[in-house]
Write a protein that holds these residues in place. Structure first.
Motif, short mmCIF file in Angstrom:
data_model
loop_
_atom_site.label_atom_id
_atom_site.label_comp_id
_atom_site.label_asym_id
_atom_site.label_seq_id
_atom_site.Cartn_x
_atom_site.Cartn_y
_atom_site.Cartn_z
N ALA A 1 0.83 -1.20 0.00
CA ALA A 1 0.00 0.00 0.00
C ALA A 1 0.87 1.26 0.00
N THR A 2 2.04 1.15 0.63
CA THR A 2 2.95 2.30 0.65
C THR A 2 3.41 2.66 -0.76
N LEU A 3 3.79 1.66 -1.55
CA LEU A 3 4.22 1.91 -2.92
C LEU A 3 3.07 2.51 -3.73
N TYR A 4 1.88 1.98 -3.54
CA TYR A 4 0.71 2.50 -4.26
C TYR A 4 0.50 3.98 -3.93
N ALA A 5 0.63 4.34 -2.66
CA ALA A 5 0.46 5.73 -2.25
C ALA A 5 1.56 6.61 -2.81
N ASN A 6 2.79 6.09 -2.84
CA ASN A 6 3.91 6.86 -3.40
C ASN A 6 3.72 7.14 -4.88
N LYS A 7 3.25 6.12 -5.62
CA LYS A 7 3.01 6.28 -7.05
C LYS A 7 1.88 7.28 -7.29
N ALA A 8 0.86 7.23 -6.47
CA ALA A 8 -0.27 8.16 -6.62
C ALA A 8 0.19 9.60 -6.38
N ASP A 9 1.07 9.77 -5.39
CA ASP A 9 1.59 11.10 -5.11
C ASP A 9 2.43 11.63 -6.27
N ALA A 10 3.29 10.76 -6.84
CA ALA A 10 4.13 11.16 -7.98
C ALA A 10 3.26 11.52 -9.18
N LEU A 11 2.22 10.75 -9.44
CA LEU A 11 1.32 11.04 -10.57
C LEU A 11 0.60 12.37 -10.35
N LYS A 12 0.19 12.61 -9.13
CA LYS A 12 -0.50 13.86 -8.82
C LYS A 12 0.41 15.06 -9.10
N ARG A 13 1.68 14.95 -8.70
CA ARG A 13 2.64 16.03 -8.96
C ARG A 13 2.86 16.21 -10.45
N ALA A 14 2.99 15.10 -11.17
CA ALA A 14 3.20 15.16 -12.61
C ALA A 14 2.03 15.82 -13.31
N GLU A 15 0.81 15.48 -12.92
CA GLU A 15 -0.38 16.04 -13.56
C GLU A 15 -0.50 17.54 -13.30
N ARG A 16 -0.16 17.94 -12.09
CA ARG A 16 -0.25 19.37 -11.75
C ARG A 16 0.72 20.20 -12.58
N ILE A 17 1.97 19.75 -12.71
CA ILE A 17 2.97 20.50 -13.47
C ILE A 17 2.69 20.39 -14.97
N HIS A 18 2.19 19.24 -15.41
CA HIS A 18 1.83 19.07 -16.82
C HIS A 18 0.80 20.11 -17.24
N LYS A 19 -0.18 20.34 -16.40
CA LYS A 19 -1.21 21.34 -16.70
C LYS A 19 -0.60 22.74 -16.82
N LEU A 20 0.35 23.06 -15.96
CA LEU A 20 1.01 24.37 -16.02
C LEU A 20 1.78 24.55 -17.32
N VAL A 21 2.47 23.49 -17.75
CA VAL A 21 3.24 23.56 -19.00
C VAL A 21 2.30 23.72 -20.19
N VAL A 22 1.24 22.91 -20.23
CA VAL A 22 0.27 23.00 -21.34
C VAL A 22 -0.38 24.38 -21.37
N ALA A 23 -0.54 25.01 -20.20
CA ALA A 23 -1.15 26.34 -20.14
C ALA A 23 -0.18 27.43 -20.58
N GLY A 24 1.08 27.07 -20.83
CA GLY A 24 2.02 28.04 -21.38
C GLY A 24 3.11 28.50 -20.45
N GLN A 25 3.17 27.96 -19.23
CA GLN A 25 4.25 28.37 -18.34
C GLN A 25 5.59 27.80 -18.80
N ASP A 26 6.66 28.45 -18.38
CA ASP A 26 8.00 28.10 -18.86
C ASP A 26 8.42 26.70 -18.42
N PHE A 27 8.66 25.82 -19.39
CA PHE A 27 9.02 24.43 -19.11
C PHE A 27 10.33 24.36 -18.32
N GLY A 28 11.34 25.11 -18.79
CA GLY A 28 12.65 25.04 -18.16
C GLY A 28 12.62 25.46 -16.70
N ALA A 29 11.91 26.55 -16.41
CA ALA A 29 11.85 27.02 -15.04
C ALA A 29 11.12 26.02 -14.14
#
Length: 343
Positions: free
Chosen positions: A209-237
């Motif tokens: 269950a710990t691994l499952y929670a860790n993966k869910a947290d990583a995906l959540k972070r990825a999705e949040r930043i992905h949305k910012l990039v798609v919205a036009g924020q600076d990828f490099g920064a």
């Protein structure tokens, strides 16, 4: 061509100095008066620089040299330091003379403002500044004199040098092409990468269950930043701030890859993307990643940053380089036209 009046005045000063020296050695003087005599170390047009001025200007440097230089090197080191400081004093005197010629002045209020700015910038009080100056062998009057010279030089250089520098749009664009763009070979992709890793539990348990929670947290972070990039924020920064991968230090910059050289998951993510597009999030063996295609196709041009985002930065950099070159040329011309003699 040197003006006759400048030469005449300078030679007059030199002659007066020689006469003074002869008089000193041939005319008896009271001991107290003799001790007041200063030595002239240079003539700059119709003005002199004295040994006491040189010693005052360099006393901090001389003190540091005396404290840190081996005895067998001390004399040569001090000699070179005196020469450098004398050259600096000559430059200052030339600049002051040019400023007077152009009727440029520095008001006491400007020196006060510069002093206050120094205090605010360093987050200290005036009393603390005076203590630091004393530790360096300086007093307030000497420091104010230094500030006055700096302001005078800044005003003069602004009028004589900086106002004549022109950085054109063509110069900025040429620098941009040379430093911020490059061509890639046919079939290659220039990629930026973002990655969000998860932590594997101790023992490598892939079903906990710990691994499952860790993966869910990583995906959540990825999705949040992905949305910012798609919205036009600076990828490099964003990559520098949030990505867990080594490429984060370079703003996610991976460089160029041919499709056949890519890992299968990377290839499937970017193969159908056009320039500037962002991939979907993919899962790897240790995290989630997504990519941005900077350039792809035949003789594609890679832009490391948009022109508008770095235009003023380039202008400032070009101005600094040109200002230094122009200033050195200007000082040389001042010296060429002046009467300068070291004694």
């Amino acid at each position: 061509m040197r003006r006759i009046s400048v030469f005449s005045a300078a030679r007059g000063v030199a002659a007066l100095i020689c006469f003074t020296f002869v008089t000193l050695f041939t005319t008896p003087l009271p001991l107290q008066a003799a001790q007041l005599v200063d030595k002239v170390v240079a003539v700059v047009n119709n003005e002199i620089i004295t040994l006491s001025e040189l010693n005052e200007e360099g006393k901090t440097v001389f003190k540091r040299i005396a404290a840190t230089t081996p005895a067998n090197q001390l004399e040569d080191t001090l000699m070179h330091a005196r020469e450098d400081i004398l050259d600096s004093l000559i430059d200052k005197r030339l600049i002051a003379q040019k400023a007077a010629e152009n009727h440029i002045r520095v008001a006491d209020s400007e020196v006060d403002a510069a002093l206050d700015s120094t205090i605010r910038r360093n987050g200290i009080t005036k009393e603390m500044l005076l203590v630091k100056l004393a530790e360096a062998g300086l007093d307030e009057a000497t420091y104010r004199s230094t500030l006055r010279s700096q302001i005078l030089q800044s005003k003069l250089v602004g009028a004589e040098v900086h106002s004549k520098i022109v950085i054109t749009e063509d110069m900025i664009q040429e620098h941009y092409r040379e430093q911020y763009t490059s061509k890639i070979a046919n079939g290659a992709y220039y990629l930026l990468q973002m990655g969000f890793s998860w932590e594997t539990p101790d023992g490598g348990d892939q079903s906990s269950a710990t691994l499952y929670a860790n993966k869910a947290d990583a995906l959540k972070r990825a999705e949040r930043i992905h949305k910012l990039v798609v919205a036009g924020q600076d990828f490099g920064a964003l990559a520098q701030k949030y990505s867990d991968l080594p490429s984060a230090e370079d703003g996610g910059d991976l460089g160029t890859f041919l499709l056949d050289d890519m890992a299968s998951d990377m290839r499937s993510a970017v193969a159908d993307l056009n320039n500037g597009e962002v991939s979907e999030i993919i899962e790897t063996h240790s995290g989630y990643q997504f990519f941005k295609v900077l350039s792809a196709g035949e003789d594609a041009l890679v832009e490391k940053a948009s022109y508008e985002s770095v235009r003023e930065e380039i202008r400032s950099a070009l101005f600094e380089v040109e200002a230094e070159r122009t200033y050195e040329k200007w000082v040389k011309e001042l010296k060429d036209k002046a009467y300068i003699q070291k004694l």
